[in-house]
Motif scaffolding. Structure first.
Motif, mmCIF file in Angstrom:
data_model
loop_
_atom_site.group_PDB
_atom_site.id
_atom_site.type_symbol
_atom_site.label_atom_id
_atom_site.label_comp_id
_atom_site.label_asym_id
_atom_site.label_seq_id
_atom_site.Cartn_x
_atom_site.Cartn_y
_atom_site.Cartn_z
ATOM 1 N N VAL A 1 0.851 -1.194 0.000
ATOM 2 C CA VAL A 1 0.000 0.000 0.000
ATOM 3 C C VAL A 1 0.882 1.238 0.000
ATOM 4 N N GLN A 2 0.617 2.149 -0.918
ATOM 5 C CA GLN A 2 1.327 3.427 -0.945
ATOM 6 C C GLN A 2 0.409 4.501 -0.376
ATOM 7 N N LEU A 3 0.975 5.337 0.491
ATOM 8 C CA LEU A 3 0.184 6.354 1.174
ATOM 9 C C LEU A 3 0.790 7.727 0.933
ATOM 10 N N GLN A 4 -0.069 8.703 0.685
ATOM 11 C CA GLN A 4 0.371 10.073 0.443
ATOM 12 C C GLN A 4 -0.447 11.004 1.326
ATOM 13 N N ALA A 5 0.216 11.572 2.336
ATOM 14 C CA ALA A 5 -0.460 12.491 3.251
ATOM 15 C C ALA A 5 -0.334 13.926 2.757
ATOM 16 N N SER A 6 -1.340 14.721 3.053
ATOM 17 C CA SER A 6 -1.333 16.136 2.669
ATOM 18 C C SER A 6 -2.245 16.914 3.601
ATOM 19 N N GLY A 7 -2.184 18.239 3.487
ATOM 20 C CA GLY A 7 -3.090 19.081 4.248
ATOM 21 C C GLY A 7 -2.473 19.825 5.410
ATOM 22 N N GLY A 8 -1.211 19.544 5.710
ATOM 23 C CA GLY A 8 -0.561 20.248 6.800
ATOM 24 C C GLY A 8 -0.270 21.696 6.427
ATOM 25 N N GLY A 9 0.171 22.454 7.415
ATOM 26 C CA GLY A 9 0.511 23.839 7.170
ATOM 27 C C GLY A 9 0.653 24.603 8.458
ATOM 28 N N LEU A 10 0.741 25.908 8.323
ATOM 29 C CA LEU A 10 0.868 26.811 9.466
ATOM 30 C C LEU A 10 -0.512 27.353 9.808
ATOM 31 N N VAL A 11 -0.886 27.219 11.075
ATOM 32 C CA VAL A 11 -2.204 27.676 11.512
ATOM 33 C C VAL A 11 -2.074 28.297 12.889
ATOM 34 N N GLN A 12 -2.910 29.246 13.178
ATOM 35 C CA GLN A 12 -2.900 29.881 14.499
ATOM 36 C C GLN A 12 -3.601 29.002 15.521
ATOM 37 N N ALA A 13 -3.206 29.150 16.751
ATOM 38 C CA ALA A 13 -3.857 28.416 17.835
ATOM 39 C C ALA A 13 -5.357 28.674 17.803
ATOM 40 N N GLY A 14 -6.106 27.606 18.010
ATOM 41 C CA GLY A 14 -7.554 27.689 17.938
ATOM 42 C C GLY A 14 -8.131 27.376 16.575
ATOM 43 N N GLY A 15 -7.267 27.318 15.590
ATOM 44 C CA GLY A 15 -7.715 27.054 14.227
ATOM 45 C C GLY A 15 -7.919 25.577 13.951
ATOM 46 N N SER A 16 -8.208 25.291 12.686
ATOM 47 C CA SER A 16 -8.522 23.918 12.272
ATOM 48 C C SER A 16 -7.802 23.574 10.977
ATOM 49 N N LEU A 17 -7.609 22.274 10.773
ATOM 50 C CA LEU A 17 -7.059 21.757 9.527
ATOM 51 C C LEU A 17 -7.738 20.437 9.232
ATOM 52 N N ARG A 18 -7.767 20.076 7.947
ATOM 53 C CA ARG A 18 -8.180 18.730 7.576
ATOM 54 C C ARG A 18 -7.024 18.068 6.834
ATOM 55 N N LEU A 19 -6.507 17.014 7.404
ATOM 56 C CA LEU A 19 -5.437 16.242 6.788
ATOM 57 C C LEU A 19 -6.056 15.126 5.952
ATOM 58 N N SER A 20 -5.408 14.834 4.840
ATOM 59 C CA SER A 20 -5.870 13.761 3.953
ATOM 60 C C SER A 20 -4.749 12.772 3.732
ATOM 61 N N CYS A 21 -5.135 11.551 3.478
ATOM 62 C CA CYS A 21 -4.159 10.503 3.165
ATOM 63 C C CYS A 21 -4.757 9.647 2.055
ATOM 64 N N ALA A 22 -4.159 9.727 0.891
ATOM 65 C CA ALA A 22 -4.626 8.963 -0.258
ATOM 66 C C ALA A 22 -3.844 7.660 -0.366
ATOM 67 N N ALA A 23 -4.554 6.574 -0.563
ATOM 68 C CA ALA A 23 -3.931 5.247 -0.620
ATOM 69 C C ALA A 23 -4.049 4.668 -2.019
ATOM 70 N N SER A 24 -3.075 3.848 -2.365
ATOM 71 C CA SER A 24 -3.108 3.154 -3.639
ATOM 72 C C SER A 24 -2.371 1.833 -3.498
ATOM 73 N N GLY A 25 -2.625 0.939 -4.416
ATOM 74 C CA GLY A 25 -1.849 -0.291 -4.486
ATOM 75 C C GLY A 25 -2.549 -1.531 -3.983
ATOM 76 N N ARG A 26 -3.455 -1.392 -3.048
ATOM 77 C CA ARG A 26 -4.180 -2.550 -2.521
ATOM 78 C C ARG A 26 -5.646 -2.155 -2.346
ATOM 79 N N THR A 27 -6.445 -3.106 -1.918
ATOM 80 C CA THR A 27 -7.866 -2.818 -1.678
ATOM 81 C C THR A 27 -7.989 -2.023 -0.391
ATOM 82 N N PHE A 28 -8.192 -0.727 -0.553
ATOM 83 C CA PHE A 28 -8.204 0.210 0.574
ATOM 84 C C PHE A 28 -9.191 -0.199 1.643
ATOM 85 N N SER A 29 -10.357 -0.637 1.241
ATOM 86 C CA SER A 29 -11.420 -0.918 2.205
ATOM 87 C C SER A 29 -11.086 -2.082 3.127
ATOM 88 N N ASN A 30 -10.084 -2.862 2.789
ATOM 89 C CA ASN A 30 -9.700 -4.002 3.622
ATOM 90 C C ASN A 30 -8.764 -3.624 4.765
#
Length: 120
Positions: A1-30
């Motif tokens: 399984v290959q994984l690619q994370a994204s969505g990080g960055g600089l944010v002020q305290a109290g703020g929010s982020l959504r991180l994502s991780c895209a998978a490939s290579g195998r049956t993800f749902s398993n």
């Protein structure tokens, strides 16, 4: 399984982020998917995980501020992080495995990490 994370960055305290991780290579749902983080000079620690069936688990230190979810049609797992604190600054890693664990050494597949920096 290959994984690619994204969505990080600089944010002020109290703020929010959504991180994502895209998978490939195998049956993800398993696979269970997890998020860990590692701050400079510290050990990698468990943040959240979601089983192949959709059950979710959170570390005590992030309960109430984090939501993990998965979209099997998009082969992607998400981590919504809210009310960020400076001590949340770390590299966030996604991981995949057939079994779910809070121990980082139990996960077979890792993404490259995405840096989250929280300013005070």
């Amino acid at each position: 399984v290959q994984l690619q994370a994204s969505g990080g960055g600089l944010v002020q305290a109290g703020g929010s982020l959504r991180l994502s991780c895209a998978a490939s290579g195998r049956t993800f749902s398993n696979y269970a998917m997890g998020w860990f983080r590692q701050a400079p000079g510290k050990e990698r620690e468990f943040v959240a995980a979601i089983s192949s069936g959709g059950s979710t688990y959170y570390a005590d230190l992030v309960k109430g501020r984090r939501t993990i979810s998965r979209d099997n049609a998009k082969n992607t797992v998400y981590l919504q992080v809210n009310k960020l604190k400076p001590e949340d600054t770390a590299v966030y890693y996604c991981a995949a495995d057939k079994s779910l664990s809070s121990r980082y050494d139990q996960w077979d597949y890792w993404g490259q990490g995405t840096l989250v920096t929280v300013s005070s």
